[in-house]
Design a protein around this motif. Structure first.
Motif, PDB file in Angstrom:
ATOM      1  N   PRO A 831       9.045   1.636  19.549  1.00 45.54           N
ATOM      2  CA  PRO A 831       9.030   2.920  20.273  1.00 45.54           C
ATOM      3  C   PRO A 831       7.794   3.081  21.141  1.00 45.54           C
ATOM      4  O   PRO A 831       6.728   2.531  20.851  1.00 45.54           O
ATOM      5  CB  PRO A 831       9.036   3.954  19.139  1.00 45.54           C
ATOM      6  CG  PRO A 831       8.397   3.248  17.984  1.00 45.54           C
ATOM      7  CD  PRO A 831       8.830   1.816  18.098  1.00 45.54           C
ATOM      8  N   MET A 832       7.938   3.857  22.207  1.00 45.10           N
ATOM      9  CA  MET A 832       6.802   4.203  23.054  1.00 45.10           C
ATOM     10  C   MET A 832       5.986   5.294  22.367  1.00 45.10           C
ATOM     11  O   MET A 832       6.542   6.235  21.790  1.00 45.10           O
ATOM     12  CB  MET A 832       7.284   4.664  24.430  1.00 45.10           C
ATOM     13  CG  MET A 832       8.095   3.605  25.163  1.00 45.10           C
ATOM     14  SD  MET A 832       8.759   4.161  26.755  1.00 45.10           S
ATOM     15  CE  MET A 832       7.386   3.805  27.837  1.00 45.10           C
ATOM     16  N   GLN A 833       4.672   5.145  22.445  1.00 41.66           N
ATOM     17  CA  GLN A 833       3.771   6.034  21.714  1.00 41.66           C
ATOM     18  C   GLN A 833       3.198   7.100  22.643  1.00 41.66           C
ATOM     19  O   GLN A 833       2.240   6.857  23.371  1.00 41.66           O
ATOM     20  CB  GLN A 833       2.637   5.223  21.100  1.00 41.66           C
ATOM     21  CG  GLN A 833       3.095   4.079  20.209  1.00 41.66           C
ATOM     22  CD  GLN A 833       3.734   4.568  18.932  1.00 41.66           C
ATOM     23  OE1 GLN A 833       3.115   5.293  18.134  1.00 41.66           O
ATOM     24  NE2 GLN A 833       4.985   4.181  18.711  1.00 41.66           N
ATOM     25  N   ILE A 834       3.793   8.289  22.603  1.00 41.73           N
ATOM     26  CA  ILE A 834       3.221   9.412  23.332  1.00 41.73           C
ATOM     27  C   ILE A 834       1.885   9.793  22.697  1.00 41.73           C
ATOM     28  O   ILE A 834       0.937  10.178  23.387  1.00 41.73           O
ATOM     29  CB  ILE A 834       4.178  10.620  23.314  1.00 41.73           C
ATOM     30  CG1 ILE A 834       5.574  10.218  23.800  1.00 41.73           C
ATOM     31  CG2 ILE A 834       3.611  11.778  24.134  1.00 41.73           C
ATOM     32  CD1 ILE A 834       5.610   9.666  25.206  1.00 41.73           C
ATOM     33  N   TYR A 835       1.822   9.629  21.395  1.00 42.40           N
ATOM     34  CA  TYR A 835       0.579   9.819  20.635  1.00 42.40           C
ATOM     35  C   TYR A 835       0.354   8.555  19.829  1.00 42.40           C
ATOM     36  O   TYR A 835       1.226   8.127  19.072  1.00 42.40           O
ATOM     37  CB  TYR A 835       0.689  11.028  19.707  1.00 42.40           C
ATOM     38  CG  TYR A 835      -0.556  11.322  18.913  1.00 42.40           C
ATOM     39  CD1 TYR A 835      -1.513  12.211  19.394  1.00 42.40           C
ATOM     40  CD2 TYR A 835      -0.780  10.720  17.677  1.00 42.40           C
ATOM     41  CE1 TYR A 835      -2.665  12.485  18.664  1.00 42.40           C
ATOM     42  CE2 TYR A 835      -1.922  11.002  16.934  1.00 42.40           C
ATOM     43  CZ  TYR A 835      -2.868  11.875  17.434  1.00 42.40           C
ATOM     44  OH  TYR A 835      -3.998  12.159  16.714  1.00 42.40           O
ATOM     45  N   ASN A 836      -0.810   7.936  20.001  1.00 43.75           N
ATOM     46  CA  ASN A 836      -1.104   6.705  19.287  1.00 43.75           C
ATOM     47  C   ASN A 836      -2.034   6.996  18.119  1.00 43.75           C
ATOM     48  O   ASN A 836      -3.223   7.277  18.302  1.00 43.75           O
ATOM     49  CB  ASN A 836      -1.732   5.680  20.226  1.00 43.75           C
ATOM     50  CG  ASN A 836      -1.809   4.307  19.586  1.00 43.75           C
ATOM     51  OD1 ASN A 836      -2.617   4.073  18.693  1.00 43.75           O
ATOM     52  ND2 ASN A 836      -0.955   3.393  20.030  1.00 43.75           N
ATOM     53  N   GLU A 837      -1.474   6.942  16.930  1.00 46.03           N
ATOM     54  CA  GLU A 837      -2.226   7.292  15.726  1.00 46.03           C
ATOM     55  C   GLU A 837      -3.373   6.322  15.459  1.00 46.03           C
ATOM     56  O   GLU A 837      -4.449   6.721  15.003  1.00 46.03           O
ATOM     57  CB  GLU A 837      -1.275   7.322  14.520  1.00 46.03           C
ATOM     58  CG  GLU A 837      -1.932   7.786  13.240  1.00 46.03           C
ATOM     59  CD  GLU A 837      -0.953   7.779  12.076  1.00 46.03           C
ATOM     60  OE1 GLU A 837      -0.927   8.753  11.304  1.00 46.03           O
ATOM     61  OE2 GLU A 837      -0.210   6.779  11.946  1.00 46.03           O
ATOM     62  N   THR A 838      -3.150   5.040  15.740  1.00 46.85           N
ATOM     63  CA  THR A 838      -4.214   4.059  15.519  1.00 46.85           C
ATOM     64  C   THR A 838      -5.414   4.372  16.398  1.00 46.85           C
ATOM     65  O   THR A 838      -6.573   4.293  15.950  1.00 46.85           O
ATOM     66  CB  THR A 838      -3.693   2.644  15.819  1.00 46.85           C
ATOM     67  OG1 THR A 838      -2.558   2.375  14.996  1.00 46.85           O
ATOM     68  CG2 THR A 838      -4.770   1.604  15.556  1.00 46.85           C
ATOM     69  N   LEU A 839      -5.170   4.714  17.632  1.00 45.90           N
ATOM     70  CA  LEU A 839      -6.242   5.107  18.537  1.00 45.90           C
ATOM     71  C   LEU A 839      -7.006   6.302  17.971  1.00 45.90           C
ATOM     72  O   LEU A 839      -8.245   6.306  17.935  1.00 45.90           O
ATOM     73  CB  LEU A 839      -5.649   5.436  19.904  1.00 45.90           C
ATOM     74  CG  LEU A 839      -6.562   6.095  20.940  1.00 45.90           C
ATOM     75  CD1 LEU A 839      -7.696   5.163  21.315  1.00 45.90           C
ATOM     76  CD2 LEU A 839      -5.742   6.493  22.180  1.00 45.90           C
ATOM     77  N   ALA A 840      -6.278   7.304  17.524  1.00 46.36           N
ATOM     78  CA  ALA A 840      -6.910   8.524  17.023  1.00 46.36           C
ATOM     79  C   ALA A 840      -7.655   8.306  15.718  1.00 46.36           C
ATOM     80  O   ALA A 840      -8.526   9.104  15.353  1.00 46.36           O
ATOM     81  CB  ALA A 840      -5.843   9.608  16.833  1.00 46.36           C
ATOM     82  N   HIS A 841      -7.345   7.225  15.026  1.00 45.16           N
ATOM     83  CA  HIS A 841      -8.005   6.934  13.745  1.00 45.16           C
ATOM     84  C   HIS A 841      -9.431   6.416  13.938  1.00 45.16           C
ATOM     85  O   HIS A 841     -10.305   6.624  13.092  1.00 45.16           O
ATOM     86  CB  HIS A 841      -7.174   5.897  12.974  1.00 45.16           C
ATOM     87  CG  HIS A 841      -7.849   5.349  11.770  1.00 45.16           C
ATOM     88  ND1 HIS A 841      -7.983   6.070  10.590  1.00 45.16           N
ATOM     89  CD2 HIS A 841      -8.443   4.142  11.542  1.00 45.16           C
ATOM     90  CE1 HIS A 841      -8.621   5.329   9.697  1.00 45.16           C
ATOM     91  NE2 HIS A 841      -8.911   4.159  10.241  1.00 45.16           N
ATOM     92  N   HIS A 842      -9.674   5.732  15.067  1.00 42.15           N
ATOM     93  CA  HIS A 842     -10.969   5.065  15.260  1.00 42.15           C
ATOM     94  C   HIS A 842     -11.979   5.972  15.955  1.00 42.15           C
ATOM     95  O   HIS A 842     -11.631   6.944  16.602  1.00 42.15           O
ATOM     96  CB  HIS A 842     -10.774   3.775  16.051  1.00 42.15           C
ATOM     97  CG  HIS A 842     -10.111   2.700  15.251  1.00 42.15           C
ATOM     98  ND1 HIS A 842     -10.721   2.081  14.185  1.00 42.15           N
ATOM     99  CD2 HIS A 842      -8.884   2.137  15.342  1.00 42.15           C
ATOM    100  CE1 HIS A 842      -9.910   1.174  13.661  1.00 42.15           C
ATOM    101  NE2 HIS A 842      -8.785   1.200  14.346  1.00 42.15           N
TER     102      HIS A 842
END
Length: 1021
Positions: A831-842
């Protein structure tokens, strides 16, 4: 088909006009300036003094009559990173490449490409004038591809191993024997009279930790770093040595100095931080093409195919395209009227333009609701969609909750598993597990939800993006980027008026300190219209045939004794600071931020930080660096102004460069190892995502290399050197028992062909095996001279099939397989990530702040978040510098004389309004000054550039490569001013004082080198 000399000469006299090359060569400048009308009778009345063609074709029967003195090798061009297929026409007697054109089987060089089952002789006929086929099937190489063959015979080529004499960087060398090179590199010693230098044998220790107090850093073998160039089809061999056999974690390509921010934006959108996939438009069928930070025809990848298909689309009227770029390029065409548009913009502000578009698109409901509202793959399929996204998934947006920034899981509400996300069902308005939803979910939601007796704030991913876009007004976005509000609105309207056949793409123009979020914003436009996997939309490419993997014939990645890299790279990529001993130690005593240097847990291929980490000995010291096929001293913005650090052997004791030339980087090294060039080596690669079908391109030695050979008789090259180093050290994966076949039997890896011919066998047998090459195929392509090597390395049933792959320049799936109904055959499945959780984790290791999980606008900043504009105010630094690409030159092709003749130098492109204000005219000399460097260049006044911007074409202004006096024993190299002509923009690059030690300006998320939007001032000379 006949190949007798008598028949060829007879046929040439009768039907020479149908020769593949003759007609195209008759009107050269040489023929115009010289000829029988000037007192010199030409060789041929029709073709003048053009080279004899490789064949002639009877206009009545179509019979192909081959020239027995030539052969045509279909192979690979590496004169740039596009990796096109070419035909190298070779003189059998002189071992010289006469001319280069396009491979008619290769989609990057012709459209439509010939079917793969067409025999070689029939390909000659297809490109001739027989029945008018030549124009339809013509296959071309670009200017670089045509002229780069000059590099093969360049007198400045390195042909023997070199060792520095005197201090590092002094430009004094002595030729040494191959045996001395191997002995000193492997065993070390007091090599330069400066003290003990550890050789590779001493460095390779895969058990002992570098630092017992920081075991996560890995073993001492990590103190060798291999810094390489782009994926030219040979990188996998170098990786086998450095990572899988030597056991170093430190292996990188050039991405961090090229397009890492673009790749990072796609990695965020596509949810894959390991493979870093990316998308390219289906150029043949898209109807609206928004190109931001890349200029098809000048840059991007594959740039020749892009330019070819773009020209066709604009001439037929099927496509409108807009090029957003501070500098007007060849992509814009006034002849195409309103179908072509150049939109100037202030460098480093593309993100403001796009976030303004995103705000307007969402506010006005111009997004693809059907696509975005599908919460899972099954619902998407039921709705007739070819992909899906996480737009409906709930994100915790509550700073008081430990879940803040994460996507809410269904188990937290007791409605599903920990693997399932939560969405709000569109029909009932109730939260449901995303994997259980069987219909659309709400796209906008901003409420509180009870989680374990606590009310926490949540929003859908699309709501988070919308709220981020609304942080600035359209007027504020306009002020930031220099694009009027009405133009932002018009672009948004146009882009959303073409449905799934509108595409947005980007590339190296995002290489600035805010580049990652800029790229994520740009590619997010594709998600808003739902164009992924659709005809006319975006494609992740067709992939490649099995080569460097456990293939159908040989396992090229597994072998007895395989080690693999462990620990932390010197670039601190792909590893979070929060897992380090340094973090834990600092946390015990207080605030763990800032770290002693930046960490980039989401980055890959971070070449600039390999260099900087080594110079700073952070997080550990390096003992040796091996450069191959790369020139970071020239290519890394801001590095060349700090060469005193690189020249200090105490920082990195051993520097080895494998190169065909003494580049700026090679000139700073201790040893230079010769390498093969262009059409002299084996390779196996695939194009970027610009093709819709499966493609594997191969290269093989069309001509013999001129340099010194090894005892085995191979030219000294990256491969032969690493093989001999490995065998001397008794490393696994090399020698007599190195490559397992499908039955587990081990085969040798003693010579480069032992590796590559087995890769080719995997390609040939992947799926349905290819046909056998016949004698005619082998004779026409020069493989007849290769037959002994095929027999020596391959099994009998493999030899002719490998020859078929080589004779065709690779293996190519039919372009008829590009589509299935209205969709692409090869689809991206995640799926395409409108919100990227991995990005927000770092977090940013210099500030401790978490990264934001969606696209956003942020101006150029230092790593600590300070704005560049605060340190470099416009009142003192009124111009912004931008690097642009030349369609002729790049950093490695300056040695091609014909390219220098076409484009002898670059200029300082300046807008006419700025020139009038400063009293400057074209041809004047100006001094450019930045905070870290200065350079003098010649002004070119034009309207095709954004006011307040100075554009500089990359690839010029060398100061060592061919441009500096050097000695090689008794031989002296005289500087050539043609190599130093112009300005190298990277010598003006900035440092980042917000971080400790040696630095260059970088993207604050990924660490990619920032070379655009540099603040500068000008002075008259």
């Amino acid at each position: 088909m006949k190949i007798k000399r008598r028949n060829f000469v007879k046929g040439l006299g009768a039907v020479g006009a149908l020769g593949v090359f003759a007609a195209g060569s008759a009107s050269t400048l040489k023929a115009v300036s010289k000829g029988w009308w000037a007192g010199e009778k030409p060789v041929d009345l029709l073709a003048g003094n053009a080279l004899p063609p490789e064949c002639s074709v009877d206009p009545e029967t179509g019979e192909v009559i081959a020239n027995p003195d030539q052969y045509v090798a279909n192979g690979l061009c590496t004169a740039c990173t596009s990796l096109c297929g070419i035909r190298a026409r070779v003189d059998r007697k002189t071992n010289q490449v006469l001319r280069v054109s396009g491979n008619p089987y290769h989609p990057l060089s012709t459209a439509p490409a010939l079917d793969y089952d067409v025999r070689i002789s029939d390909s000659f006929k297809a490109m001739s004038g027989f029945k008018g086929q030549g124009l339809e099937q013509r296959s071309v190489a670009c200017s670089r591809g045509n002229a780069a063959l000059d590099m093969l015979a360049d007198p400045k080529r390195v042909l023997t191993p070199l060792k520095r004499v005197g201090s590092r960087g002094a430009g004094q060398w002595e030729p040494i024997s191959y045996e001395q090179l191997l002995n000193e590199v492997v065993e070390g010693g007091n090599l330069f009279g400066e003290g003990q230098v550890d050789g590779l044998r001493a460095i390779r220790d895969t058990k002992t930790p570098i630092d017992p107090n920081a075991p996560e850093l890995g073993p001492r073998s990590n103190q060798l770093a291999m810094i390489n160039g782009f994926k030219n089809g040979r990188l996998s061999f170098a990786k086998r040595f450095g990572v899988l056999s030597f056991g170093s974690k430190n292996f990188t390509g050039h991405r961090g100095n090229c397009g890492l921010t673009m790749r990072g934006g796609y990695a965020a959108l596509l949810g894959d931080w390991k493979k870093y996939p990316h998308l390219k438009p289906d150029y043949s069928n898209c109807e609206y093409y928004l190109s931001i930070g890349t200029a098809p025809g000048n840059a991007g990848n594959p740039f020749k195919r892009q330019a070819m298909l773009l020209a066709e689309a604009r001439s037929t009227g099927k496509m409108k395209y807009v090029i957003v770029d501070p500098v007007q390029s060849n992509s814009n065409s006034l002849a195409s009227g309103t179908r072509s548009e150049w939109l100037p913009i202030t460098p480093g502000t593309d993100g403001a333009l796009v976030m303004g578009m995103i705000r307007w698109i969402i506010e006005n409901g111009r997004y693809n609701e059907q696509f975005l509202s599908q919460p899972n793959a099954a619902a998407a399929k039921q709705a007739g969609e070819l992909s899906w996204s996480n737009a409906t998934h709930l994100v915790v947006t509550d700073s008081s909750s430990p879940l803040d920034g994460t996507i809410l899981r269904a188990d937290a509400l007791g409605i599903g598993s920990a693997e399932s996300m939560v969405v709000i069902d569109q029909a009932s308005g109730q939260p449901v597990a995303q994997d259980r939803a069987n219909g659309p979910a709400r796209l906008f939601y901003a409420e509180t939800i009870k989680v374990k007796d606590q009310q926490i704030a949540v929003k859908t991913a699309l709501q988070v993006l919308f709220d981020e876009a609304r942080k600035q007004t359209l007027a504020e976005y306009s002020e930031a980027c220099g694009v009027p509000v009405k133009t932002i609105v018009r672009l948004a309207q146009e882009f959303t008026s073409y449905g799934r056949r509108a595409v947005a793409d980007t590339h190296g123009g995002t290489m600035q300190s805010n580049g990652f979020y800029t790229a994520y914003s740009i590619v997010m436009l594709n998600a808003l219209v739902g164009n992924l996997n659709w005809k006319g939309g975006m494609s992740s490419g067709g992939g490649r045939y099995a080569d460097v993997k456990p293939g159908p014939r040989y396992n090229m990645v597994k072998f007895p004794g395989k080690v693999g890299g462990k620990g932390v790279t010197i670039s601190r990529q792909d590893f979070p600071y929060e897992k380090t001993s340094e973090y834990k130690r600092k946390k015990k005593t207080g605030n763990p931020y800032p770290a002693d240097g930046p960490w980039f847990p989401l980055a890959a291929g971070l070449q600039p930080e390999f260099v900087l980490g080594g110079l700073n000995s952070y997080p550990y010291p390096l003992k040796a660096v091996m450069f191959w096929n790369t020139n970071p001293v020239y290519g890394q913005s801001g590095l060349s102004n700090q060469l005193d650090k690189l020249r200090d052997p105490k920082r990195i004791p051993l520097l080895i460069c494998i190169d065909s030339f003494v580049s700026e980087t090679a000139a700073e090294c201790d040893y230079i190892v010769p390498d093969t060039s262009l059409y002299e080596y084996f390779a196996s690669t695939t194009p970027w995502s610009g093709t819709l079908t499966k493609i594997s391109t191969v290269g093989w030695p069309a001509v013999d290399a001129p340099q010194q050979t090894t005892p085995a008789g191979d030219p000294i090259s990256m491969e032969s050197f690493l093989i001999d180093v490995a065998k001397r050290m008794d490393l696994p994966g090399f020698g007599d028992k190195a490559i397992p076949d499908a039955d587990g039997k081990l085969w040798p890896l003693n010579r480069p062909q032992d590796w590559y011919l087995r890769l080719f066998a995997n390609i040939a047998f992947d799926g349905k095996p290819v046909p056998d090459a016949n004698d005619e195929d082998m004779n026409l392509t020069g493989l007849d001279r290769f037959a002994p090597r095929l027999a020596e390395v391959l099994k009998p049933e493999e030899q002719r099939k490998v020859a078929y792959v080589m004779s065709h320049g690779g293996r190519f799936e039919s372009e008829k397989e590009s589509y299935q109904a209205d969709g692409l055959t090869h689809k991206y499945k995640a799926p395409m990530q409108i919100y990227n959780e991995t990005l927000a984790h770092h977090r940013n290791s210099m500030t401790g702040e978490r990264f934001h999980g969606t696209a956003r606008w942020i101006p150029p900043v230092f790593l600590n978040g300070d704005k560049l504009s605060d340190t470099y105010p416009a009142a003192k630094w009124p111009f912004k510098l931008v690097s642009s690409k030349s369609q002729f030159m790049n950093s490695g092709t300056i040695s091609a004389k014909r390219l220098r003749d076409l484009k002898p130098s670059n200029e300082l492109a300046m807008h006419a309004d700025d020139a009038r204000r400063l009293g400057v005219k074209s041809g004047d000399r100006l001094r450019l000054v930045t905070a870290s460097g200065e350079a003098v260049g010649v002004v070119s006044v034009r309207d095709g550039i954004m006011p307040g911007v100075i554009g500089i074409e990359h690839g010029f202004g060398h100061w060592r490569f061919g441009a500096d006096a050097m000695s090689f024993g008794q031989q002296k190299l005289t500087p050539d001013s043609a190599y130093s002509a112009g300005v190298a923009i990277n010598r003006l690059g900035l440092t980042d004082s917000s971080r400790p030690g040696v630095s260059t300006l970088a993207d604050f998320v990924l660490g990619a080198n920032a070379r655009n939007g540099l603040p500068a001032r000008v002075e008259k000379v």
